[in-house]
Scaffold this motif. Sequence first.
Motif, PDB file in Angstrom:
ATOM      1  N   TRP A  93     -26.404 180.213 -52.712  1.00 46.21           N
ATOM      2  CA  TRP A  93     -27.488 179.004 -53.027  1.00 46.21           C
ATOM      3  C   TRP A  93     -28.881 179.422 -52.444  1.00 46.21           C
ATOM      4  O   TRP A  93     -29.076 180.264 -51.431  1.00 46.21           O
ATOM      5  N   VAL A  94     -29.947 178.898 -53.003  1.00 45.80           N
ATOM      6  CA  VAL A  94     -31.154 179.083 -52.795  1.00 45.80           C
ATOM      7  C   VAL A  94     -31.968 177.614 -52.889  1.00 45.80           C
ATOM      8  O   VAL A  94     -31.693 177.072 -53.889  1.00 45.80           O
ATOM      9  N   GLY A  95     -32.309 177.095 -51.852  1.00 46.78           N
ATOM     10  CA  GLY A  95     -33.014 175.820 -51.860  1.00 46.78           C
ATOM     11  C   GLY A  95     -32.066 174.608 -52.167  1.00 46.78           C
ATOM     12  O   GLY A  95     -32.422 174.022 -53.151  1.00 46.78           O
ATOM     13  N   GLY A  96     -30.830 174.623 -51.892  1.00 47.33           N
ATOM     14  CA  GLY A  96     -29.989 173.803 -52.076  1.00 47.33           C
ATOM     15  C   GLY A  96     -29.377 173.703 -53.470  1.00 47.33           C
ATOM     16  O   GLY A  96     -28.687 172.792 -54.040  1.00 47.33           O
ATOM     17  N   ARG A  97     -29.465 174.818 -54.471  1.00 43.81           N
ATOM     18  CA  ARG A  97     -29.125 174.950 -55.675  1.00 43.81           C
ATOM     19  C   ARG A  97     -28.200 176.345 -55.693  1.00 43.81           C
ATOM     20  O   ARG A  97     -28.646 177.432 -55.319  1.00 43.81           O
ATOM     21  N   GLU A  98     -26.983 176.219 -56.133  1.00 43.36           N
ATOM     22  CA  GLU A  98     -26.301 177.096 -56.517  1.00 43.36           C
ATOM     23  C   GLU A  98     -26.639 178.113 -57.520  1.00 43.36           C
ATOM     24  O   GLU A  98     -26.755 177.771 -58.585  1.00 43.36           O
ATOM     25  N   ILE A  99     -26.944 179.515 -57.114  1.00 40.54           N
ATOM     26  CA  ILE A  99     -27.404 180.670 -57.901  1.00 40.54           C
ATOM     27  C   ILE A  99     -26.526 181.504 -58.350  1.00 40.54           C
ATOM     28  O   ILE A  99     -26.689 182.316 -59.416  1.00 40.54           O
TER      29      ILE A  99
END
Length: 100
Positions: A29-35
Amino acid sequence: MSEWLRELILAVGDVVECPSRYKDDLGYWVGGREIAHLEAENVLDLRMTRAAISARRAELKADPRVELRSGSDWLTVRVAGPEDAAFVTDLVRQAAAANR
């Protein structure tokens, strides 16, 4: 998961390992978003975003390691092993930047 692949993803910076939103396994995750998450051993799903994929579409489409998905933020990368580290690092960095 291959430990080297896990370490590579986490080394990109600002990437945290948490349960995946999409499967019963870990995600990145980056910044609350799964990447990113693994679909199978050495098969990485990566959220590049449509804009980032579009900017590199010809290159990505020509690479046999990459499977594009029509109209999606995600692509799939088949990683043979550590010999693909530079390629995967580049894609994970771009995915992280696109999702910040």
